[in-house]
Design an enzyme around this catalytic site. Structure first.
Site, PDB file in Angstrom:
ATOM      1  N   GLY A  23       1.049  -1.259  -0.114  1.00 38.84           N
ATOM      2  CA  GLY A  23      -0.031   0.248   0.073  1.00 38.84           C
ATOM      3  C   GLY A  23       0.852   1.249   0.054  1.00 38.84           C
ATOM      4  O   GLY A  23       1.772   1.119  -0.423  1.00 38.84           O
ATOM      5  N   ASN A  24       0.340   2.554   0.330  1.00 38.35           N
ATOM      6  CA  ASN A  24       1.075   3.439   0.270  1.00 38.35           C
ATOM      7  C   ASN A  24       0.083   4.628   1.351  1.00 38.35           C
ATOM      8  O   ASN A  24      -0.722   4.166   1.900  1.00 38.35           O
ATOM      9  CB  ASN A  24       1.088   4.301  -1.024  1.00 38.35           C
ATOM     10  N   HIS A  25       0.809   5.630   1.543  1.00 38.90           N
ATOM     11  CA  HIS A  25       0.493   6.741   2.712  1.00 38.90           C
ATOM     12  C   HIS A  25      -0.867   7.426   2.281  1.00 38.90           C
ATOM     13  O   HIS A  25      -0.983   8.403   2.896  1.00 38.90           O
ATOM     14  CB  HIS A  25       1.696   7.429   2.914  1.00 38.90           C
ATOM     15  N   SER A  26      -1.419   7.368   1.251  1.00 39.37           N
ATOM     16  CA  SER A  26      -2.437   8.271   0.714  1.00 39.37           C
ATOM     17  C   SER A  26      -3.586   8.138   1.750  1.00 39.37           C
ATOM     18  O   SER A  26      -3.948   6.864   2.101  1.00 39.37           O
ATOM     19  CB  SER A  26      -3.007   7.839  -0.502  1.00 39.37           C
TER      20      SER A  26
END
Ligand code: CTP
Length: 417
Positions: free
Chosen positions: A217-220
């Site tokens: 995933g990512n930090h969005s």
């Protein structure tokens, strides 16, 4: 859509009450606003509480009234930042009655009570209904304050000629609640610039499974897309938000579709694309997924490395651009750690969207995960618009102004005439 929604349905109205005898008409106004479907919050100056009961206004609006700024003694902890919350929350601010004193504070930019502070902190339209003795209304100081406020886009309703608090006849009587309601309605209609548009927004970072409990995933955070969805709904659009984030819109009437992976997002988006007039592709979509996620939880092994084989995900933006109808406008986003404008321009051209919003995601002004962002909007016609560091609601509002230009609808008008 436009004709189906009442002017005040789901509209957030902040009613600011100042100290004057006309304040006794405010309970009637609040009742009428709520009957028309508005959500109402009330703020009072100290003087107002002498004319109208805060408890009545609390009961009629269904919410506690705001009377005080946060106390510096408690570090702002106890009361929170009530005036800033209200400034951002409202779609429109009504000042009823607007006294000579409050008009003077507004013109001078003073912020020494909850009403003047909120009015200074908002970018939303303000409608004032002045009420005062004729000599005060005619005084050059008041005249000049009104000119300053008009020049800044503050809207006025009244005052009328009639019987005043002193018992004298003259100009200075507050407009009747029905007139105030009608004037507010006109302002709101002018702002429902997207009422005939269907807007599709994506938000959040996709989650590509590694096994049943882990993902790539990512930090969005999904906040930018949420702000876009809420902003578009505020302008009257029919909105679908396809998101991986758990955040929920605080505004009614937005279809929320929860997804996890890029493939699920693609499916949800393509199902809604045929009806969309505008697509705002704010999601941070993973470019790769695990080729064969494990059906059971992976466990630590003695092997020195765990190797994951990655396969490319679907290019959602690419599919949208390939399948959109000719009238559908598409806005892409790019989160970049370096050469934000250059990389943004390359993506605008490479992908072929109508506008690309490029955000820095490194340094002090990172848009990723926080409450604020800055951006440069790059348009296919060669223009570029810098959007300075601000709350995501404010950045979303600028993006929507530009999107309205792409759609050929008038931008949300807040200026008089
Ligand atoms: N996007 C998409 N589908 C993907 C990846 C990205 O629709 N699989 C969209 C994003 O939502 C965004 C735009 O494409 O609107 C640009 O995303 P970004 O990740 O910056 O672009 P990429 O083409 O993936 O380029 P990069 O090599 O920088 O990752």
């Amino acid at each position: 859509m436009a004709g189906e929604r009442g002017t005040f349905e789901d509209v957030r109205v902040a009613v600011h009450v100042c100290g004057g005898i006309a304040a006794v008409k405010v309970p009637g106004l609040v009742t009428e606003l709520r009957r028309e479907g508005a959500e109402v919050r009330v703020a009072l100056t100290e003087a107002a509480a002498a004319f109208v009961s805060p408890l009545s206004l609390q009961a009629l609006s269904g919410h506690p009234v705001r009377r005080h700024l946060p106390d510096p003694q408690d570090g702002g902890q106890g009361a929170g930042m009530a005036h800033l919350d209200l400034a951002d929350w409202a779609d429109i601010h009504l000042v009823v009655p607007a006294t000579a004193g409050t008009l003077a504070k507004m013109a001078a930019g003073l912020a020494d009570d909850v009403v003047s502070s909120t009015l200074l902190a908002t970018a939303e339209p303000i409608l004032v209904a002045p009420a005062m003795e004729t000599k005060m209304w005619a005084h050059p100081a008041t005249r000049s304050n009104c000119q300053v406020l008009l020049g800044r886009g503050v809207h006025f309703v009244g005052p009328a000629v009639g019987r005043l608090a002193s018992g004298k006849q003259g100009e200075g009587r507050m407009a009747e609640p029905q007139e105030i309601l009608a004037a507010a309605g006109v302002l709101l209609q002018a702002r429902l610039s997207l009422s005939s548009s269907r807007v599709l927004v994506t938000s959040g970072g996709t989650r590509e499974p590694i096994d049943p409990v882990r993902f790539l995933g990512n930090h969005s955070s999904g906040r930018m897309g949420l702000a876009l969805a809420e902003g578009a709904a505020q302008r009257g659009a029919t909105v679908s938000l396809v998101t991986t984030a758990a955040l929920s819109p605080s505004r009614a009437g937005i279809e929320v579709v929860r997804v996890e992976t890029a493939q699920e997002m693609l499916d949800a988006v393509l199902a809604r694309l045929p009806r969309a007039d505008l697509v705002l592709m704010a999601a941070a979509v993973a470019d790769y997924r695990v080729a064969s996620p494990s059906p059971v939880k992976l466990h630590r092994s003695d092997a020195p490395y765990l190797t994951l084989e990655l396969a490319p995900t679907a290019d959602i933006l690419g599919e949208i651009l390939a399948q959109r109808s000719p009238d559908c406008r598409v806005v892409g986003f790019a989160a970049e750690t370096e050469d934000v404008r250059g990389r943004g321009l390359a993506k605008l051209i490479d992908k072929g969207c109508d506008m690309l919003v490029a955000n820095p995601v490194a340094g002090d002004h990172s848009a990723m995960g926080g409450e604020r962002a800055e951006a440069v909007a790059l348009l296919a016609d060669g223009r570029s618009v810098e959007i300075p560091w601000a709350s995501k609601d404010q950045v979303a509002s600028r993006i929507l102004d530009l999107a309205e230009e792409l759609l050929g609808v008038a931008p949300g008008a807040t200026d008089p005439e």
